[in-house]
Write an enzyme that holds these catalytic residues in place. Sequence first.
Site, PDB file in Angstrom:
ATOM      1  N   GLU A 143      35.983  30.068  50.635  1.00 49.97           N
ATOM      2  CA  GLU A 143      37.289  29.893  49.971  1.00 49.97           C
ATOM      3  C   GLU A 143      38.031  31.318  49.749  1.00 49.97           C
ATOM      4  O   GLU A 143      39.173  31.375  50.224  1.00 49.97           O
ATOM      5  CB  GLU A 143      37.347  29.186  48.478  1.00 49.97           C
ATOM      6  CG  GLU A 143      36.636  27.822  48.482  1.00 49.97           C
ATOM      7  CD  GLU A 143      35.011  27.880  48.503  1.00 49.97           C
ATOM      8  OE1 GLU A 143      34.743  26.829  48.514  1.00 49.97           O
ATOM      9  OE2 GLU A 143      34.544  28.884  48.542  1.00 49.97           O
ATOM     10  N   HIS A 191      33.731  20.243  38.661  1.00 46.55           N
ATOM     11  CA  HIS A 191      34.599  19.856  39.768  1.00 46.55           C
ATOM     12  C   HIS A 191      36.168  19.475  39.324  1.00 46.55           C
ATOM     13  O   HIS A 191      36.866  19.327  40.010  1.00 46.55           O
ATOM     14  CB  HIS A 191      34.083  18.728  40.878  1.00 46.55           C
ATOM     15  CG  HIS A 191      33.000  19.328  41.639  1.00 46.55           C
ATOM     16  ND1 HIS A 191      31.920  20.037  41.585  1.00 46.55           N
ATOM     17  CD2 HIS A 191      33.041  19.280  43.023  1.00 46.55           C
ATOM     18  CE1 HIS A 191      31.286  20.312  42.316  1.00 46.55           C
ATOM     19  NE2 HIS A 191      31.919  20.177  43.713  1.00 46.55           N
ATOM     20  N   HIS A 225      43.192  59.684  44.986  1.00 47.92           N
ATOM     21  CA  HIS A 225      41.665  59.631  45.599  1.00 47.92           C
ATOM     22  C   HIS A 225      41.613  60.785  46.833  1.00 47.92           C
ATOM     23  O   HIS A 225      41.886  60.137  48.167  1.00 47.92           O
ATOM     24  CB  HIS A 225      41.349  58.458  46.107  1.00 47.92           C
ATOM     25  CG  HIS A 225      41.230  57.435  44.947  1.00 47.92           C
ATOM     26  ND1 HIS A 225      42.273  56.895  44.423  1.00 47.92           N
ATOM     27  CD2 HIS A 225      40.219  56.945  44.253  1.00 47.92           C
ATOM     28  CE1 HIS A 225      42.019  56.182  43.370  1.00 47.92           C
ATOM     29  NE2 HIS A 225      40.754  55.951  43.349  1.00 47.92           N
ATOM     30  N   HIS A 247      36.092  61.786  44.473  1.00 49.48           N
ATOM     31  CA  HIS A 247      36.632  60.440  44.794  1.00 49.48           C
ATOM     32  C   HIS A 247      37.985  59.970  44.443  1.00 49.48           C
ATOM     33  O   HIS A 247      38.872  59.543  44.851  1.00 49.48           O
ATOM     34  CB  HIS A 247      35.557  59.471  44.506  1.00 49.48           C
ATOM     35  CG  HIS A 247      35.897  58.042  44.624  1.00 49.48           C
ATOM     36  ND1 HIS A 247      36.035  57.236  45.736  1.00 49.48           N
ATOM     37  CD2 HIS A 247      36.325  56.890  43.495  1.00 49.48           C
ATOM     38  CE1 HIS A 247      36.431  56.033  45.324  1.00 49.48           C
ATOM     39  NE2 HIS A 247      36.693  55.975  44.097  1.00 49.48           N
TER      40      HIS A 247
END
Length: 670
Positions: free
Chosen positions: A418, A480, A26, A267
Site C-alpha cells: 500500500e 478492517h 547535512h 552528518h
Amino acid sequence: MPSRRDLANAIRALSMDAVQKANSGHPGAPMGMADIAEVLWNDFLHHNPANPKWPDRDRFILSNGHGSMLLYSLLHLSGYDLPIEELKNFRQLHSRTAGHPEYGYAPGVETTTGPLGQGITNAVGFALAERTLGGQFNKPGHEIVDHYTYVFLGDGCLMEGISHEAASLAGSLGLGKLIAIYDDNNISIDGEVRGHGNVSGWFLDNTPKRFEAYGWHVIPKVDGHDAAAIQAAIAEARQVTDRPSIICAQTIIGWGSPNKEGKEDCHGAALGEAEVAATRERIGWPYPAFEIPADIKSGWDANNKGARLESEWNEKFEKYRAAYPELAAEFERRIVGQLPSDWTEKANAFIAAVDAKAETIATRKASQNSLNGFGPLLPELLGGSADLAGSNLTLWSGCKDVNVDGYNGNYIYYGVREFGMSAIMNGLVLHGGFKPYGATFLMFSEYARNALRMAALMKIPTIFVYTHDSIGLGEDGPTHQPVEQTATLRLIPNMQVWRPCDAVESAVSWKAALERQDGPSTLIFSRQNLPHIPRTAAQIEAISKGGYILKDSAGTPDAIIIATGSEVELAVKAAEALTAKGKNIRVVSLPSTNVFEAQDQAYRDSVLPPSISKRVVVEAGVTDTWWKYAGSNGKVVGLDRFGESAPAPLLFKEFGFTVENVVANVEAVL
C-alpha cells in the site's frame, strides 16, 4: 582544464559553505557523494538546464534528501536558474533552497524528498512511467520516450520498509532503465551515540544479496571516490536493460574534512569555521566561501550540451509527428496534463446516464462503472490495486497489464504494497503523461499515509481510491473497519476527500478527481449497496461543490440533517419521518467537506444558513471533526469507538445508525 576531483570539490565547497552559513544542514552526504555526482552529471545525465521540463530528460532523484546541498550545488553549477544567492540563503524563509528538496521550489527538483525511502519509491514510478509511456507511443525507428531514472539513496532509505516494497516491485517489473546508486558509507545518526561508530548495531543487511533476491542487477563494492570505477559501473548498469541496477558505492561521509570525515558528527550539523578552513586546505580549495573559479564553472556548465540534446530530440519528435501526427498531438496533450477537448461534454453525458439508470449498488461498484464510463475517454488513465482488484473493483473493461505485450498497458498489479503503491503513483504523476489511481481498503490508508501527505505537499493530482469505508464492511471486524480514517484524511491540507452516497455522487467524485490539477484526491467507497437518490439537474451540478441541499422543506427549516456516504439514506428517511410529524427538515449531502469549504461564503450560507442552528450530523465515524458543522446547539450521530465483527445491518443497529435514532436526535435538538 580542471580535474575531475576539482569539479567534485566545487560541490564539497558549496555544500559546506551553505550549511555553515545557515548553521544548519547535512554536509556529510554531499561531500561523500560528490565524486559520484560529478561523474553521473557530467558523463551520463541527459538534461537541459534551460528547460527543466524537457519531456525526454533523464530524471535524477536524491532519495537521501537530507543531503539537499548536493542537488542544489549540481543545479547551480550545471547552469539551472538557481543563482548563488539562493545557495547563500540555504534553509532560510522563502528561499528556493529548502532544507530538503521541495518540488516546485527550485528548477530541476523532480520530487520532494525528505521522508527516507520515498525518493527511491518515486523513482520506481518515474521509471515505470518512462517504460509505459514508451510502450504506448514509441514506434520502430521513432523512440521519442527513451531516458533513464537515476536515484541516489543511503542507509536510511534502505532501512525504511518502503524500500523493500519499491525494490521488490521494481525487480518484478524488470525496470531496466532504473539505476540506483547506494551511498554505502556505513554510518547513521546513532552511530557514535551508541558507541558503535557505524551502523553495525542495527543494520547488518547484505545489501547486494538483498537486491539480487529482488531480481536486480547488482554492482558491489565500487570505490565511490574513484571516478574511473564509478564511470565503469554506471556504463555497465546502462547496458543491462531487462532489470533495474544498483551500484553499491563505498564512500566516506564528509570526505575531505580532516577531523570529521567518516563520523556521524558531520552528518547533520555544520562543520564549524575552523573545520571548514581545514577542509579547504586539505582538498586544495583556496577560494573564498561561495566562489567558483571560471574554469570550474566552465567545466560544469551543461547549457550547450543540454541545448544540443534537446534539439536532437526535437528533430526526432518532428519526424515522429510527420509519421504519426495524431499520436504526436496526443503525446503533447498528455505530457502537459490537458484533458481531451470533448471531456466535459462526454463526462457530463455519462453522469446523466448514471442518474437515469437509478441503480441501487455499492459505491465501489459505482466507482468501477465510472471507470468504465471515463476510462475510454482518457488513455492516460493508469490504474492499480494493492492485491485487492476484485474487492476494490479497480479493473474496468479496457484494463491491460503494463508488464505484458510491449509494456503498453494501463493497469499495475502492485501486490500487497500500500505504501509503495502510493509513493510510486506520486512518481508516475511527477513524470508526466499519466493520471494514476490506486486502491486498497480504507483501513490500510494508514500504511500509506505519508505518501498521501507528500502528494498534498507537492500539490500533485494523484488519485487514491479506498473501499470498505466503515463498519458497513461487516464480518471482517474492527481490524478492517475504519472509524477515524476518513476524518484524519480530511485533515491533510490540500487533500480533497470524497465520500459519495450513491452512483451519481460517485461519478461526480471521479470526474472532480480526474479534473483536478493542483492536488490529490481521495475517493472513499462502500462495500454495501446504497440506494439511488433522485435529484434535479441543478442538484447534480451542485455535487461538484462538495455539499448541497439534497432534500428541502416546504418552509423555513426547523433543523438540518447533514450526512455523507451510506448515512445519507438514513438522513433522507429520518427527514421523511419528521416531515410526517409536521417538522420542516432540510437534508444536506456533504460528500466532500474540503471542497465545500473552498466555496464562497454566500454559497455555504445558502446550504447551511447560520440562522439555523438546530443541526444533526450523521456519519459512521469519529465525531470530533463534525462539531464545527453541528455547532453548540447540535448533535453528531457518530462512532467514537472501534467496531465489532458481525453482519453490517446488525452493526448499524447496534451503534445507533438507524432512522429511529436519527429522528430522536433531531427531536432532541428541537
